[in-house]
Design a protein around this motif. Sequence first.
Motif, PDB file in Angstrom:
ATOM      1  N   SER A 131       0.857  -1.192   0.000  1.00 11.89           N
ATOM      2  CA  SER A 131       0.000   0.000   0.000  1.00 11.89           C
ATOM      3  C   SER A 131       0.889   1.238   0.000  1.00 11.89           C
ATOM      4  O   SER A 131       2.091   1.160   0.309  1.00 11.89           O
ATOM      5  CB  SER A 131      -0.893   0.028   1.243  1.00 11.89           C
ATOM      6  N   GLY A 132       0.266   2.352  -0.300  1.00 14.07           N
ATOM      7  CA  GLY A 132       0.975   3.629  -0.216  1.00 14.07           C
ATOM      8  C   GLY A 132       1.338   3.932   1.232  1.00 14.07           C
ATOM      9  O   GLY A 132       2.367   4.555   1.512  1.00 14.07           O
ATOM     10  N   TYR A 159      -1.271  14.243   3.076  1.00 11.58           N
ATOM     11  CA  TYR A 159      -1.762  12.894   3.392  1.00 11.58           C
ATOM     12  C   TYR A 159      -0.782  11.862   2.853  1.00 11.58           C
ATOM     13  O   TYR A 159      -0.455  11.866   1.663  1.00 11.58           O
ATOM     14  CB  TYR A 159      -3.149  12.665   2.761  1.00 11.58           C
ATOM     15  N   LYS A 285      -0.833   2.935  -5.777  1.00 13.97           N
ATOM     16  CA  LYS A 285      -1.957   3.127  -6.711  1.00 13.97           C
ATOM     17  C   LYS A 285      -1.707   2.559  -8.107  1.00 13.97           C
ATOM     18  O   LYS A 285      -1.755   1.354  -8.287  1.00 13.97           O
ATOM     19  CB  LYS A 285      -2.318   4.613  -6.775  1.00 13.97           C
TER      20      LYS A 285
HETATM   21  C1  LIG Z   1      -0.272  10.807  -1.537  1.00 10.18           C
HETATM   22  C2  LIG Z   1      -0.704   9.542  -0.881  1.00 10.18           C
HETATM   23  N1  LIG Z   1       0.184   8.850  -0.155  1.00 10.18           N
HETATM   24  C3  LIG Z   1      -0.130   7.686   0.430  1.00 10.18           C
HETATM   25  C4  LIG Z   1      -1.408   7.169   0.315  1.00 10.18           C
HETATM   26  C5  LIG Z   1      -1.768   5.880   0.994  1.00 10.18           C
HETATM   27  O1  LIG Z   1      -1.949   4.883   0.061  1.00 10.18           O
HETATM   28  P1  LIG Z   1      -2.808   3.574   0.438  1.00 10.18           P
HETATM   29  O2  LIG Z   1      -4.242   4.010   0.501  1.00 10.18           O
HETATM   30  O3  LIG Z   1      -2.514   2.629  -0.671  1.00 10.18           O
HETATM   31  O4  LIG Z   1      -2.310   3.100   1.756  1.00 10.18           O
HETATM   32  C6  LIG Z   1      -2.360   7.850  -0.436  1.00 10.18           C
HETATM   33  C7  LIG Z   1      -3.724   7.315  -0.589  1.00 10.18           C
HETATM   34  O5  LIG Z   1      -4.632   7.942  -1.069  1.00 10.18           O
HETATM   35  C8  LIG Z   1      -2.005   9.074  -1.043  1.00 10.18           C
HETATM   36  O6  LIG Z   1      -2.894   9.797  -1.737  1.00 10.18           O
END
Ligand SMILES: Cc1ncc(COP(=O)(O)O)c(C=O)c1O
Length: 459
Positions: A131-132, A159, A285
Amino acid sequence: MKNIDAEKTERSILDRYHQKAQGSLQRHQQAKNNFPGGDTRSATYFNPFPLYMEKGKGSRLTDCDGNVYLDLLNNYSSLIHGHAQGDVLLQAQQQLERGSVFGAPSEEGIWHASHLSQRIPSLEWLRYCNSGTEATMFALRTARAFTGRDKIIKVDGGYHGTHDFVEVSVHAAFEKAEVSASRLNSRGVPACVLQNVLVAPFNDLAAMASVLAENEGQIAAIIVEPMLGAGGVVPAAENYLGGLRELADKYGALLIFDEVITFRLSSGGMQETENVKPDLTALGKIIGGGFAVGAFGGRREIMEVFNPENPDSISHSGTFNGNHVTMAAGLVTLELYDPAAVTRLNKMGERMRNGFSGAFTANGIKAQVTGIGSVIGVHWTDEKIVNGGDVVRGAKKSGNLSQLLHLELLNQGVFSSSRGMYILSTPMTEEDVDSAVDTFERTLKLLKPCVAEKAPHLL
Ligand SMILES: Cc1ncc(COP(=O)(O)O)c(C=O)c1O
């Protein structure tokens, strides 16, 4: 005096939403047996209840009541080719038949990483996660391990996912005096986090410089999105990112770009368009082709901290890291998103942004449309938007207009986010864009009595 037209409009929006989405309402009630308030993903929850989607193809979604929508959310930007794209489907299916993950490294991961490093030269070495959130968590850990320092600086309204060290000042400060105060974003995050997470307003190099100076020798990294995403789709001012690079170098801190969203804006992410090389980059993403993914990486000298051949290397495991299906689907997704596709999509984004902006003007509403290329933000404010605080103040002064716009767009067959973020995907056509703009304009016209009541300063 009460504005009867506003009240009627608002009631009609809600009534029509309830009527068209009975099946979703039913499922939402059912979900309350399983999830608190029927919700398991905060971003997808909205009042009065979220839609349950049954299928997606290209740029269209069909909900469980059979209503079809143009998808202007694309799973919060993760779906660059919309839904069920043929080549992505084929690669994922073929890989699934061979097995999804084996508890062994994947060759597909090597191909995927080579592709990424070619597009983003600063990614000399990288690692996959799921994940991000994990990507930014590990990028920060990497920076701490490399520098031997504990503190990091993030921007107010930035974020970076949901781990403890970035759940700080995510909702930007309403009061200008508080923009540099680290605030916990969520109950349950330990207060000790605040000792090591400092904050500066976005697009403010002087404020960043003073935080660095006050904490000289203690800052491991500055983490920033090259364009605020969830915080309001606010682009970086000219020279801001370059200025951060200089400040990071001056104070011996690493510069981390969170390109989880912004990577889609150019073949090599915004670090390419802005010509600023970060030390580390976090991705997620679109690189997973619709499957859960994250990646982080940068200079070899830094990423060496993970080298298992070194006795004191950092362990970084994850059951699904670099799994075959994600890597196979992600690679074909990236190959299809070639420079021509990037340019075309960004142009369509500009067309939509100009269209939305023109729709506000045509309706005599002084609101704003921000963003770059295929990522668009709508703001019910006539005040200049430079950072997350400006976004929050604008939103607070406009009551529930954002919610009403969102619901009426759903009524009219356009699926977007309640926070006013609109995301394009490659299967969209110019006709789709123009039709979305027409719908947007019609919706604004209908909302005018509500604007007159809730935000008369915008008329
Ligand atoms: C800029 C940014 N970083 C990190 C994340 C976190 O990613 P994830 O939802 O895959 O954990 C997001 C999620 O929208 C994001 O927009």
